[in-house]
Design a protein around this motif. Structure first.
Motif, PDB file in Angstrom:
ATOM      1  N   LEU A 302       0.826  -1.208   0.000  1.00 16.69           N
ATOM      2  CA  LEU A 302       0.000   0.000   0.000  1.00 16.69           C
ATOM      3  C   LEU A 302       0.861   1.259   0.000  1.00 16.69           C
ATOM      4  O   LEU A 302       0.518   2.256  -0.648  1.00 16.69           O
ATOM      5  CB  LEU A 302      -0.931  -0.012   1.213  1.00 16.69           C
ATOM      6  N   ALA A 303       1.980   1.214   0.716  1.00 13.46           N
ATOM      7  CA  ALA A 303       2.910   2.353   0.709  1.00 13.46           C
ATOM      8  C   ALA A 303       3.493   2.548  -0.685  1.00 13.46           C
ATOM      9  O   ALA A 303       3.679   3.683  -1.147  1.00 13.46           O
ATOM     10  CB  ALA A 303       4.019   2.137   1.730  1.00 13.46           C
ATOM     11  N   ALA A 304       3.762   1.437  -1.372  1.00 17.97           N
ATOM     12  CA  ALA A 304       4.265   1.530  -2.743  1.00 17.97           C
ATOM     13  C   ALA A 304       3.202   2.103  -3.675  1.00 17.97           C
ATOM     14  O   ALA A 304       3.513   2.896  -4.586  1.00 17.97           O
ATOM     15  CB  ALA A 304       4.708   0.149  -3.234  1.00 17.97           C
ATOM     16  N   ASP A 305       1.939   1.724  -3.448  1.00 15.24           N
ATOM     17  CA  ASP A 305       0.843   2.285  -4.239  1.00 15.24           C
ATOM     18  C   ASP A 305       0.743   3.798  -4.030  1.00 15.24           C
ATOM     19  O   ASP A 305       0.492   4.546  -4.985  1.00 15.24           O
ATOM     20  CB  ASP A 305      -0.483   1.630  -3.857  1.00 15.24           C
ATOM     21  N   ALA A 306       0.922   4.214  -2.780  1.00 11.69           N
ATOM     22  CA  ALA A 306       0.903   5.651  -2.486  1.00 11.69           C
ATOM     23  C   ALA A 306       2.045   6.348  -3.205  1.00 11.69           C
ATOM     24  O   ALA A 306       1.880   7.440  -3.771  1.00 11.69           O
ATOM     25  CB  ALA A 306       0.999   5.876  -0.972  1.00 11.69           C
ATOM     26  N   ASP A 307       3.211   5.719  -3.190  1.00 13.80           N
ATOM     27  CA  ASP A 307       4.364   6.290  -3.872  1.00 13.80           C
ATOM     28  C   ASP A 307       4.091   6.425  -5.367  1.00 13.80           C
ATOM     29  O   ASP A 307       4.427   7.438  -5.988  1.00 13.80           O
ATOM     30  CB  ASP A 307       5.594   5.414  -3.628  1.00 13.80           C
ATOM     31  N   ASP A 308       3.445   5.406  -5.945  1.00  9.69           N
ATOM     32  CA  ASP A 308       3.098   5.471  -7.366  1.00  9.69           C
ATOM     33  C   ASP A 308       2.144   6.626  -7.657  1.00  9.69           C
ATOM     34  O   ASP A 308       2.212   7.251  -8.722  1.00  9.69           O
ATOM     35  CB  ASP A 308       2.453   4.157  -7.816  1.00  9.69           C
ATOM     36  N   ALA A 309       1.246   6.890  -6.721  1.00 13.06           N
ATOM     37  CA  ALA A 309       0.285   7.979  -6.917  1.00 13.06           C
ATOM     38  C   ALA A 309       0.964   9.330  -7.015  1.00 13.06           C
ATOM     39  O   ALA A 309       0.396  10.281  -7.577  1.00 13.06           O
ATOM     40  CB  ALA A 309      -0.736   7.982  -5.780  1.00 13.06           C
ATOM     41  N   LEU A 310       2.177   9.418  -6.481  1.00 14.15           N
ATOM     42  CA  LEU A 310       2.897  10.693  -6.533  1.00 14.15           C
ATOM     43  C   LEU A 310       3.436  11.001  -7.926  1.00 14.15           C
ATOM     44  O   LEU A 310       3.858  12.128  -8.189  1.00 14.15           O
ATOM     45  CB  LEU A 310       4.050  10.688  -5.525  1.00 14.15           C
ATOM     46  N   TYR A 311       3.444  10.015  -8.823  1.00 14.91           N
ATOM     47  CA  TYR A 311       3.923  10.295 -10.176  1.00 14.91           C
ATOM     48  C   TYR A 311       3.041  11.335 -10.852  1.00 14.91           C
ATOM     49  O   TYR A 311       3.523  12.208 -11.573  1.00 14.91           O
ATOM     50  CB  TYR A 311       3.960   9.006 -11.001  1.00 14.91           C
ATOM     51  N   THR A 312       1.738  11.250 -10.599  1.00 12.52           N
ATOM     52  CA  THR A 312       0.835  12.260 -11.146  1.00 12.52           C
ATOM     53  C   THR A 312       1.159  13.631 -10.595  1.00 12.52           C
ATOM     54  O   THR A 312       1.171  14.633 -11.317  1.00 12.52           O
ATOM     55  CB  THR A 312      -0.630  11.905 -10.823  1.00 12.52           C
ATOM     56  N   VAL A 313       1.444  13.670  -9.293  1.00 10.21           N
ATOM     57  CA  VAL A 313       1.807  14.941  -8.655  1.00 10.21           C
ATOM     58  C   VAL A 313       3.090  15.491  -9.262  1.00 10.21           C
ATOM     59  O   VAL A 313       3.196  16.682  -9.570  1.00 10.21           O
ATOM     60  CB  VAL A 313       1.979  14.735  -7.134  1.00 10.21           C
ATOM     61  N   ALA A 314       4.079  14.614  -9.451  1.00 11.49           N
ATOM     62  CA  ALA A 314       5.355  15.054 -10.017  1.00 11.49           C
ATOM     63  C   ALA A 314       5.174  15.555 -11.449  1.00 11.49           C
ATOM     64  O   ALA A 314       5.808  16.540 -11.868  1.00 11.49           O
ATOM     65  CB  ALA A 314       6.362  13.909  -9.967  1.00 11.49           C
ATOM     66  N   GLU A 315       4.309  14.889 -12.201  1.00 15.17           N
ATOM     67  CA  GLU A 315       4.047  15.305 -13.574  1.00 15.17           C
ATOM     68  C   GLU A 315       3.454  16.708 -13.632  1.00 15.17           C
ATOM     69  O   GLU A 315       3.620  17.421 -14.626  1.00 15.17           O
ATOM     70  CB  GLU A 315       3.088  14.319 -14.242  1.00 15.17           C
ATOM     71  N   LEU A 316       2.787  17.103 -12.575  1.00 14.85           N
ATOM     72  CA  LEU A 316       2.194  18.437 -12.515  1.00 14.85           C
ATOM     73  C   LEU A 316       3.184  19.483 -12.025  1.00 14.85           C
ATOM     74  O   LEU A 316       2.834  20.646 -11.819  1.00 14.85           O
ATOM     75  CB  LEU A 316       0.966  18.401 -11.592  1.00 14.85           C
ATOM     76  N   GLY A 317       4.445  19.056 -11.818  1.00 11.91           N
ATOM     77  CA  GLY A 317       5.502  19.996 -11.487  1.00 11.91           C
ATOM     78  C   GLY A 317       5.726  20.245 -10.016  1.00 11.91           C
ATOM     79  O   GLY A 317       6.419  21.201  -9.646  1.00 11.91           O
ATOM     80  N   HIS A 318       5.207  19.392  -9.133  1.00 13.86           N
ATOM     81  CA  HIS A 318       5.354  19.594  -7.696  1.00 13.86           C
ATOM     82  C   HIS A 318       6.498  18.738  -7.141  1.00 13.86           C
ATOM     83  O   HIS A 318       6.747  17.629  -7.609  1.00 13.86           O
ATOM     84  CB  HIS A 318       4.041  19.244  -6.981  1.00 13.86           C
ATOM     85  N   ASP A 319       7.173  19.261  -6.127  1.00 14.82           N
ATOM     86  CA  ASP A 319       8.298  18.568  -5.500  1.00 14.82           C
ATOM     87  C   ASP A 319       7.770  17.499  -4.536  1.00 14.82           C
ATOM     88  O   ASP A 319       7.057  17.822  -3.584  1.00 14.82           O
ATOM     89  CB  ASP A 319       9.164  19.583  -4.749  1.00 14.82           C
ATOM     90  N   THR A 320       8.145  16.255  -4.757  1.00 14.87           N
ATOM     91  CA  THR A 320       7.610  15.153  -3.940  1.00 14.87           C
ATOM     92  C   THR A 320       8.662  14.516  -3.035  1.00 14.87           C
ATOM     93  O   THR A 320       8.410  13.456  -2.456  1.00 14.87           O
ATOM     94  CB  THR A 320       7.010  14.067  -4.853  1.00 14.87           C
ATOM     95  N   THR A 321       9.812  15.122  -2.882  1.00 20.92           N
ATOM     96  CA  THR A 321      10.929  14.504  -2.149  1.00 20.92           C
ATOM     97  C   THR A 321      10.537  14.106  -0.729  1.00 20.92           C
ATOM     98  O   THR A 321      10.674  12.948  -0.331  1.00 20.92           O
ATOM     99  CB  THR A 321      12.144  15.451  -2.109  1.00 20.92           C
TER     100      THR A 321
END
Length: 335
Positions: A302-321
């Motif tokens: 589930l944590a990995a799924d959450a991490d995958d969800a951040l790809y959309t956020v990163a694509e929108l130009g947001h810092d996900t570090t």
């Protein structure tokens, strides 16, 4: 394991906001609120017994990821933390839990009737943070919060109902957790982005990430509730078992085995009586049936799924570090 060091950077801001939100009002309710938030002990002396502040910190980190000052999202951060504590006060009454964060729960200190009033007070103060907010994103943030509260209540209803259910599937259990825990974590992330001025797509992406993180958080919590160290977690590792609470390890183990002492134990009334099994014996049976490994693996997935969800956020130009570092903390934490 402790939270990522950088994740604590906005904690002073969160505490300032919470103290401002509870600076004025009825003396007894404010005193009880300070106890619940960990600022004072039962006698009113300064203490440090509060929670992780995970939800408000996520709210502010999301705002920072979008590139705005975290102060902009502070009303939302304070709102989600007050709502979270409202739910804990009421949940402890419903569950009969006597210890939280290593000290007596609110109802054990002030009694059940007044603890209900305290929870309602925290609820009202939480909602007020966003109704009084003039930012353009405040209406959307308030809608996210109200929707999350409704889902939390539904999740808590299911959680209690599961204790006497003949059978609970893992899918049903995860749906319950998505409401009870995932909804508010998702709202925290969504609210942070809404108050930061993000577009609708970003708000939903952050909300989805937060909800998946919440699922991972609760499954890890279930693991710690059965096999964690009480000195680290601040609560008994046997209370869920004694109450016949259908946590993820129990759901998995009951589905994996035939009718036997374990199923008989969970079929009994929640009155503290046992069919010859001690909580330690139940925990051992759960582990023997693979529930320990399954619960740990599911939290990581589930944590990995959450991490995958951040790809959309990163694509929108947001810092996900910093947000990505949270997933590792969630599944490795010991409290």
């Amino acid at each position: 394991m402790t939270a990522p060091e950088n994740f604590q950077r906005f904690l002073p801001l969160v505490e300032q906001g919470l103290r401002r939100a509870l600076a004025n009002g009825p003396d007894e309710l404010l005193r009880a609120s300070r106890y619940v938030l960990g600022w004072e002990d039962a006698s009113g002396r300064p203490s440090s017994g509060g929670g992780k502040r995970l939800r408000p910190l996520i709210c502010l980190e999301v705002a920072a990821a979008i590139g705005v000052a975290p102060e902009r999202a502070l009303p939302g951060a304070v709102a989600v933390e007050l709502i979270h504590n409202f739910s804990l006060v009421h949940d402890d009454i419903q569950d009969g839990d006597a210890i939280r964060h290593g000290r007596p729960t609110a109802w054990k200190v002030i009694g059940q009737p007044q603890a209900i009033n305290l929870g309602n007070f925290l609820y009202a103060r939480g909602i007020g943070q966003l109704t009084d907010c003039s930012l353009p994103g405040a209406p959307a943030a308030l809608r996210l919060l109200v929707d999350a509260i409704e889902r939390m209540v539904e999740g808590q209803w299911s959680d209690i109902a599961f204790e006497t259910a003949a059978q609970v599937t893992e899918q049903e259990y995860l749906a319950m957790v998505a409401g009870k825990t995932g909804a508010l974590l998702g709202a925290a992330a969504g609210i942070g982005s809404a108050l930061a001025g993000a577009d609708t797509r970003s708000v939903e992406a952050f909300r989805r990430w937060g909800e998946l993180l919440g699922l991972a958080f609760q499954v890890r919590d279930d693991y710690l509730g059965t096999w964690g160290d009480p000195d680290a977690t601040g609560k008994s590792a046997s209370s869920d078992i004694v109450r016949r609470k259908r946590t993820l390890p129990v759901v998995y183990a009951l589905a994996a085995g035939e009718t036997d002492a374990l199923s008989a134990y969970y079929a009994e009334k929640n009155d503290g009586r046992s069919s010859g099994l001690t909580p330690e014996a139940v925990a051992e049976i759960l582990a023997t049936r693979g529930a320990r490994e399954h619960t740990d693996a599911l939290a990581r997935r589930l944590a990995a799924d959450a991490d995958d969800a951040l790809y959309t956020v990163a694509e929108l130009g947001h810092d996900t570090t910093t947000l990505r570092a949270l997933a590792a903390f969630i599944v490795e934490r010991d409290r």
